[in-house]
Design an enzyme around this catalytic site. Structure first.
Site, PDB file in Angstrom:
ATOM      1  N   SER A 141       0.841  -1.209   0.000  1.00 28.18           N
ATOM      2  CA  SER A 141       0.000   0.000   0.000  1.00 28.18           C
ATOM      3  C   SER A 141       0.864   1.242   0.000  1.00 28.18           C
ATOM      4  O   SER A 141       1.987   1.232   0.521  1.00 28.18           O
ATOM      5  CB  SER A 141      -0.876   0.015   1.255  1.00 28.18           C
ATOM      6  OG  SER A 141      -1.587   1.242   1.351  1.00 28.18           O
ATOM      7  N   TYR A 154      -1.147  -0.363  10.663  1.00 25.62           N
ATOM      8  CA  TYR A 154      -1.328  -0.617   9.226  1.00 25.62           C
ATOM      9  C   TYR A 154      -0.110  -0.119   8.449  1.00 25.62           C
ATOM     10  O   TYR A 154       0.447  -0.842   7.615  1.00 25.62           O
ATOM     11  CB  TYR A 154      -2.606   0.057   8.719  1.00 25.62           C
ATOM     12  CG  TYR A 154      -2.956  -0.301   7.292  1.00 25.62           C
ATOM     13  CD1 TYR A 154      -3.449  -1.572   6.982  1.00 25.62           C
ATOM     14  CD2 TYR A 154      -2.800   0.613   6.256  1.00 25.62           C
ATOM     15  CE1 TYR A 154      -3.776  -1.913   5.672  1.00 25.62           C
ATOM     16  CE2 TYR A 154      -3.131   0.279   4.942  1.00 25.62           C
ATOM     17  CZ  TYR A 154      -3.613  -0.986   4.661  1.00 25.62           C
ATOM     18  OH  TYR A 154      -3.926  -1.323   3.354  1.00 25.62           O
TER      19      TYR A 154
END
Ligand SMILES: NC(=O)c1ccc[n+]([C@@H]2O[C@H](COP(=O)([O-])OP(=O)(O)OC[C@H]3O[C@@H](n4cnc5c(N)ncnc54)[C@H](OP(=O)(O)O)[C@@H]3O)[C@@H](O)[C@H]2O)c1
Length: 249
Positions: A141, A154
């Site tokens: 990501s 995350y």
């Protein structure tokens, strides 16, 4: 396109980007093993692939149980009669509210987004290295580019996964293995649904198409999806820490 995948495993194939990649690989002629926790969703994806004339197999697995990955990987490779491509798309991003410090959520992200990823991608890299061919695709990501205040667990899991993929690329690309790091921006999936402040949102189908197009170049690389996020990453990486910590990005 010279790149052809005959046998693939997609971990995280029960929804979103992984589902779209599995469908597109199957539509281009690959037999695909679909891996995730929700059997009914995997069965739904498999059924629609079969209805469209493709081949798909379902394997229920919790990526947080990383010790189960290598034996399942071996069993699937035997079932498929070999392997050309592994895609690790499984990921979780629980909601973290301002002021929340929840180790259970951080742990879940590290277990699925990182440890599960290594547990699946490691055996694939080893196999591809030995057979001198194969494509390993990791869905990381843009969130891994910087430690943002909103979701430390995350960002950490994705930064570490991107670094792991880079290391593995440097290790096995000389054996003819194609290691592809995908860093999506915002994609319209269950993970982002209902979230505020999204922009440049693309569909899971478009993200999958761009992912497979990057992989098909077979030049072992990292790429943003869509590509314009590379510019955002460049800017975000160049912001000095004393400014970045004052931002809400
Ligand atoms: N959507 C975005 O904007 C965006 C942006 C950047 C990166 N990403 C990354 O893209 C990947 C795919 O996410 P998505 O957006 O497509 O979200 P999604 O629709 O929620 O898909 C997540 C997938 O991961 C699987 N998964 C989650 N926990 C798992 C576990 N413990 N074991 C096995 N599989 C598990 C889910 O299957 P089960 O629930 O059935 O297990 C599902 O197939 C993730 O790695 C995510 O971090 C997404």
């Amino acid at each position: 396109m010279a790149w052809s995948v005959k046998r693939a495993i997609v971990v995280g194939a029960s929804s979103g980007i992984g589902e779209a990649i599995a469908r597109q690989l199957a539509a281009s002629g690959a037999e695909v093993a679909l891996v995730a926790r929700r059997k009914e969703e995997l069965d739904r994806v498999a059924e629609s692939i079969r209805t469209a004339g493709g081949k798909a197999f379902v394997h229920v697995h919790d990526a947080a149980h990383s010790s189960e990955a290598a034996p399942l990987f071996d069993a699937i490779v035997t079932e498929l009669g070999g392997l050309d491509c592994l895609v690790y798309a499984a990921g979780v991003m629980p909601e973290i509210v301002e002021g929340e410090f929840d180790f259970a959520k951080d742990r879940a992200m590290v277990e699925v987004n990182l440890l599960g990823a290594i547990a699946w991608c490691g055996p694939a890299a080893q196999r591809f290295s030995a057979q001198k061919s194969g494509t390993l695709i990791g869905i990381s990501s843009i969130a891994g580019e910087r430690g943002r205040r909103g979701n430390p667990g995350y960002c950490t899991s994705k930064a570490a996964f991107s670094t792991w993929l880079e290391s593995m690329r440097n290790r096995v690309s000389r054996d003819g293995v194609n290691v592809v790091t995908i860093k999506p921006g915002f994609v319209d999936t269950a993970m982002t649904r209902g979230k505020k402040g999204l922009f440049w949102l693309v569909s899971a189908d478009d993200a999958a198409r761009m992912t497979l197009a990057l992989a098909a170049k077979e030049n072992s690389a990292a790429g943003f999806v869509p590509g314009r996020w590379a510019l955002v990453a460049l800017v975000v990486r160049s912001i000095p820490s004393f400014i970045f910590r004052r931002m809400n990005f």
